[in-house]
Design an enzyme around this catalytic site. Structure first.
Site, PDB file in Angstrom:
ATOM      1  N   ASN A  23       8.775 -47.149  17.183  1.00  0.00           N
ATOM      2  CA  ASN A  23       8.183 -47.449  15.881  1.00  0.00           C
ATOM      3  C   ASN A  23       8.721 -48.736  15.266  1.00  0.00           C
ATOM      4  OD1 ASN A  23       6.573 -45.276  16.146  1.00  0.00           O
ATOM      5  ND2 ASN A  23       7.690 -43.931  14.743  1.00  0.00           N
ATOM      6  N   ARG A 106      -2.627 -45.591  16.616  1.00  0.00           N
ATOM      7  CA  ARG A 106      -2.793 -45.862  15.195  1.00  0.00           C
ATOM      8  C   ARG A 106      -2.040 -47.107  14.749  1.00  0.00           C
ATOM      9  NH1 ARG A 106      -3.993 -43.781  10.229  1.00  0.00           N
ATOM     10  NH2 ARG A 106      -2.461 -44.676   8.841  1.00  0.00           N
ATOM     11  N   CYS A 130      -5.741 -38.243  12.922  1.00  0.00           N
ATOM     12  CA  CYS A 130      -5.123 -37.816  14.176  1.00  0.00           C
ATOM     13  C   CYS A 130      -4.635 -36.395  14.003  1.00  0.00           C
ATOM     14  CB  CYS A 130      -3.998 -38.757  14.597  1.00  0.00           C
ATOM     15  SG  CYS A 130      -2.567 -38.631  13.566  1.00  0.00           S
ATOM     16  N   VAL A 137      -5.541 -45.491   5.129  1.00  0.00           N
ATOM     17  CA  VAL A 137      -4.900 -46.822   5.084  1.00  0.00           C
ATOM     18  C   VAL A 137      -5.170 -47.480   3.734  1.00  0.00           C
ATOM     19  CG1 VAL A 137      -4.819 -47.272   7.567  1.00  0.00           C
ATOM     20  CG2 VAL A 137      -6.890 -47.852   6.287  1.00  0.00           C
ATOM     21  N   ASP A 138      -5.511 -46.645   2.712  1.00  0.00           N
ATOM     22  CA  ASP A 138      -5.843 -47.214   1.400  1.00  0.00           C
ATOM     23  C   ASP A 138      -4.703 -48.049   0.813  1.00  0.00           C
ATOM     24  OD1 ASP A 138      -4.624 -44.572   1.360  1.00  0.00           O
ATOM     25  OD2 ASP A 138      -4.794 -44.644  -0.818  1.00  0.00           O
ATOM     26  N   ASP A 341       9.404 -37.049  11.739  1.00  0.00           N
ATOM     27  CA  ASP A 341       9.295 -37.146  13.199  1.00  0.00           C
ATOM     28  C   ASP A 341      10.328 -36.300  13.939  1.00  0.00           C
ATOM     29  OD1 ASP A 341       7.164 -38.821  12.839  1.00  0.00           O
ATOM     30  OD2 ASP A 341       8.248 -40.667  13.272  1.00  0.00           O
ATOM     31  N   ILE A 363       5.689 -35.110   4.147  1.00  0.00           N
ATOM     32  CA  ILE A 363       5.033 -36.389   4.483  1.00  0.00           C
ATOM     33  C   ILE A 363       3.630 -36.129   5.022  1.00  0.00           C
ATOM     34  CG2 ILE A 363       5.221 -38.547   5.803  1.00  0.00           C
ATOM     35  CD1 ILE A 363       7.582 -38.187   3.952  1.00  0.00           C
ATOM     36  N   ARG A 433       3.643 -41.281  25.045  1.00  0.00           N
ATOM     37  CA  ARG A 433       3.466 -42.306  24.015  1.00  0.00           C
ATOM     38  C   ARG A 433       4.812 -42.682  23.398  1.00  0.00           C
ATOM     39  NH1 ARG A 433       0.564 -40.240  19.516  1.00  0.00           N
ATOM     40  NH2 ARG A 433       1.267 -42.233  18.747  1.00  0.00           N
TER      41      ARG A 433
HETATM   42  C1  EPZ Z   1       4.842 -44.143  10.535  1.00  0.00           C
HETATM   43  O1  EPZ Z   1       3.451 -43.862  10.390  1.00  0.00           O
HETATM   44  C2  EPZ Z   1       5.227 -43.723  11.931  1.00  0.00           C
HETATM   45  N1  EPZ Z   1       4.422 -44.445  12.907  1.00  0.00           N
HETATM   46  C3  EPZ Z   1       5.045 -42.217  12.108  1.00  0.00           C
HETATM   47  O2  EPZ Z   1       5.542 -41.847  13.387  1.00  0.00           O
HETATM   48  C4  EPZ Z   1       5.866 -41.491  11.046  1.00  0.00           C
HETATM   49  O3  EPZ Z   1       5.629 -40.110  11.135  1.00  0.00           O
HETATM   50  C5  EPZ Z   1       5.479 -41.993   9.662  1.00  0.00           C
HETATM   51  O4  EPZ Z   1       5.627 -43.446   9.585  1.00  0.00           O
HETATM   52  C6  EPZ Z   1       6.318 -41.402   8.539  1.00  0.00           C
HETATM   53  O5  EPZ Z   1       7.661 -41.671   8.767  1.00  0.00           O
HETATM   54  C7  EPZ Z   1       4.781 -45.644  13.318  1.00  0.00           C
HETATM   55  O6  EPZ Z   1       5.744 -46.220  12.862  1.00  0.00           O
HETATM   56  C8  EPZ Z   1       3.979 -46.267  14.390  1.00  0.00           C
HETATM   57  P1  EPZ Z   1       3.061 -43.626   6.504  1.00  0.00           P
HETATM   58  P2  EPZ Z   1       2.646 -44.439   9.167  1.00  0.00           P
HETATM   59  O7  EPZ Z   1       2.054 -44.661   6.132  1.00  0.00           O
HETATM   60  O8  EPZ Z   1       3.260 -45.715   8.704  1.00  0.00           O
HETATM   61  C9  EPZ Z   1       0.302 -41.438   3.317  1.00  0.00           C
HETATM   62  C10 EPZ Z   1       5.489 -40.833  15.495  1.00  0.00           C
HETATM   63  O9  EPZ Z   1       5.460 -39.624  15.840  1.00  0.00           O
HETATM   64  N2  EPZ Z   1      -0.470 -42.697   3.291  1.00  0.00           N
HETATM   65  O10 EPZ Z   1       4.473 -43.919   6.135  1.00  0.00           O
HETATM   66  O11 EPZ Z   1       1.229 -44.455   9.497  1.00  0.00           O
HETATM   67  C11 EPZ Z   1       0.193 -40.701   4.643  1.00  0.00           C
HETATM   68  O12 EPZ Z   1      -0.955 -39.909   4.710  1.00  0.00           O
HETATM   69  C12 EPZ Z   1       4.641 -41.308  14.341  1.00  0.00           C
HETATM   70  O13 EPZ Z   1       6.167 -41.680  16.067  1.00  0.00           O
HETATM   71  C13 EPZ Z   1      -1.472 -42.860   2.365  1.00  0.00           C
HETATM   72  O14 EPZ Z   1      -1.755 -41.987   1.527  1.00  0.00           O
HETATM   73  O15 EPZ Z   1       2.935 -43.341   8.060  1.00  0.00           O
HETATM   74  C14 EPZ Z   1       1.478 -39.909   4.651  1.00  0.00           C
HETATM   75  O16 EPZ Z   1       1.316 -38.761   3.857  1.00  0.00           O
HETATM   76  C15 EPZ Z   1       3.679 -40.274  13.856  1.00  0.00           C
HETATM   77  N3  EPZ Z   1      -2.164 -44.044   2.340  1.00  0.00           N
HETATM   78  C16 EPZ Z   1       2.467 -40.836   3.945  1.00  0.00           C
HETATM   79  O17 EPZ Z   1       1.672 -41.764   3.212  1.00  0.00           O
HETATM   80  C17 EPZ Z   1      -1.879 -45.065   3.199  1.00  0.00           C
HETATM   81  O18 EPZ Z   1      -2.534 -46.122   3.133  1.00  0.00           O
HETATM   82  C18 EPZ Z   1       3.387 -41.597   4.871  1.00  0.00           C
HETATM   83  O19 EPZ Z   1       2.619 -42.244   5.904  1.00  0.00           O
HETATM   84  C19 EPZ Z   1      -0.855 -44.880   4.143  1.00  0.00           C
HETATM   85  C20 EPZ Z   1      -0.152 -43.684   4.169  1.00  0.00           C
END
Ligand code: EPZ
Length: 457
Positions: A23, A106, A130, A137-138, A341, A363, A433
């Protein structure tokens, strides 16, 4: 499709070196789009997500040369080579990240900010949901819009344009950006906005920035490339835009990717759940505070060589496991809280603890696909909304189970290592992955585990 067959009950013994972080590596690789000069990373793990990012960057006009990293496993269970990844721009006119690559990973979304900042335009396939729940991604888009980007959605693609500056160049503008959502900060959203802001005109202040070590690592690389960033690792990151970034790696040997804290935590639990004797090297103690705190509650301790309190130290630790495990409560939170994670892996361990444990997922509140599979193995778990109540049981029993996402799969492997009899974990492509040759590493620690082909599952 590949499956793992595990005969449980063998205590793991030996030493494992923790690989570079997936990550961290993914946004670091995307940052190579920000300059015309070569960028070299070391410690990039050999994983299917990384190979997909290479394909994506190549489709965006980068030449990518990788160390054979996936060669023969060495004595400590890890690949030979230093995981070098050298990237250089050959065609800066490419700005489309196509659906067929982004849908597989993603993290493809992290090319959006760099493309927009360096090339003025980006068309990136929407990554979609997923297995762990909706993944909007808002916040990424809100942050980039705040920097002046015009963003539209067109047939499943995000189309983004940077505004034109006084000299007729497309360039984002620094602004105050608040990146908090209902579940806290966003990791890849922060990566996107920070990577975009480094080339913007003026200063950007990101509030509610993600404090994850992977974001700090990205900031460190950007600074080496000439960016001006303050506040890394805190929720308020200030980026003073610069006109251009340069490459890195020629004289320094390359930016070294931080160790994978999630792989590290997974192997700590592998040692504990089998009552083994495992030593981990390149262990990032400083990134695992909340996780190690919960494990201490369970009764698991680390015996460390030297001082592990220095930020950035890469430690050698031996996992010390008691005869019986205590129950504990854990709540996943953004860093420095307990990482989502590692939730599935902790739950696998708690199924065998004495008493009642409670795990709350803050989360991704639906990230519980491992629960019904653990129940198939005899675990006593009740899910109430975002909380799982786990009543410890004396033993798990091997069963055929289905991997559904990367970390749920890791939880099932851990349960299989401890269970009586044979566990078959189908669809382990999810594991590939994020864990480099996991079955080889576990075999070298003495586990009875094999990768087999299964028809039709
Ligand atoms: C990263 O995903 C990691 N992926 C994830 O790891 C990890 O679980 C996650 O961060 C949380 O730590 C990578 O780094 C590639 P977020 P990311 O945006 O950045 C909400 C693994 O298993 N949100 O921090 O996509 C979202 O729904 C993966 O290695 C919005 O509402 O996660 C969640 O509830 C899986 N709007 C929270 O924020 C947005 O635009 C945190 O998601 C973006 C996110």
């Amino acid at each position: 499709m590949d499956a793992f067959q595990i005969t449980g009950g063998r205590p793991l013994r030996g030493t494992v070196r923790i690989n570079g972080s997936k990550n961290a590596a993914l946004p670091l690789m995307a940052a190579a789009l920000l300059t015309q000069e070569p960028v070299t990373l070391t410690g990039v793990p050999d994983l299917s997500d990384i190979r997909n990012m290479v394909r994506l960057l190549e489709s965006l006009g980068l030449k990518v040369e990788r160390d054979p990293g996936g060669g023969e496993a060495s004595g400590d269970g890890n690949a030979s080579g230093d995981g070098r990844c050298a990237m250089s721009t050959t065609d800066p006119t490419q700005t489309t990240a196509h659906y067929d690559i982004v849908r597989t990973m993603r993290a493809g979304i992290c090319v959006l900010g760099p493309l927009l900042a360096a090339r003025g335009h980006a068309k990136v396939s929407m990554p979609g949901g997923c297995a762990i729940g909706t993944r909007p991604v808002d916040l990424h888009l809100r942050g980039l819009k705040a920097l002046g980007a015009q963003i539209t959605l067109d047939a499943g693609y995000i189309v983004a344009e940077a505004p034109t500056d006084a000299h007729g160049n497309r360039r984002l503008r620094g602004r105050h950006v608040f990146l908090g959502g209902t579940n806290g900060s966003t990791v890849l959203g922060t990566a996107n906005v920070m990577s975009a802001a480094v080339l913007a005109e003026g200063t950007t202040v990101i509030e509610c920035a993600a404090c994850e070590p992977e974001i700090e690592d990205l900031g460190r690389l950007l600074i080496t490339m000439g960016a001006n960033i303050e506040g890394l690792g805190s929720p308020k990151v200030t980026v003073h835009g610069v006109k251009e970034l340069h490459g890195t790696g020629d004289t320094t040997g390359g930016h070294e990717v931080i160790p994978d804290r999630i792989e590290a935590g997974t192997y700590v639990i592998a040692a504990a759940i089998t009552a083994g004797d495992v030593t981990l090297t390149n262990f990032p103690t400083d990134m695992l505070g909340a996780f190690l705190d919960r494990l201490e509650e369970v009764g698991i301790n680390l015996e460390a060589e030297g001082d592990t309190t220095n930020p950035g130290s890469r430690d050698t630790v031996r996992i010390i496991t008691p005869r019986r495990l205590n129950a504990c409560h854990a709540v996943t939170q953004p860093h420095p809280g307990f990482p989502t994670d590692l939730q599935a892996q902790l739950m696998a361990l708690l199924t065998l603890a004495d008493g009642n444990s409670m795990v709350t997922e803050k989360i991704f509140p639906d990230r519980f696909l491992h629960v019904p599979e653990l129940q198939r193995m005899g675990a006593d778990i009740k899910r109430i909304g975002p909380t799982a109540l786990i009543q410890g049981t004396r033993e798990l029993v091997g069963a055929p189970v289905m991997a559904s996402d990367l970390r749920a799969s890791a939880g099932l492997v851990l349960a299989g290592l401890a269970a009586k009899g044979e566990t078959t974990i189908n669809r382990v492509y999810h594991l590939d992955r994020g864990y480099e040759r996991m079955e080889l590493t576990l075999q070298q620690l003495g586990a009875e585990i094999a990768r087999v082909k299964m028809d039709g599952v």
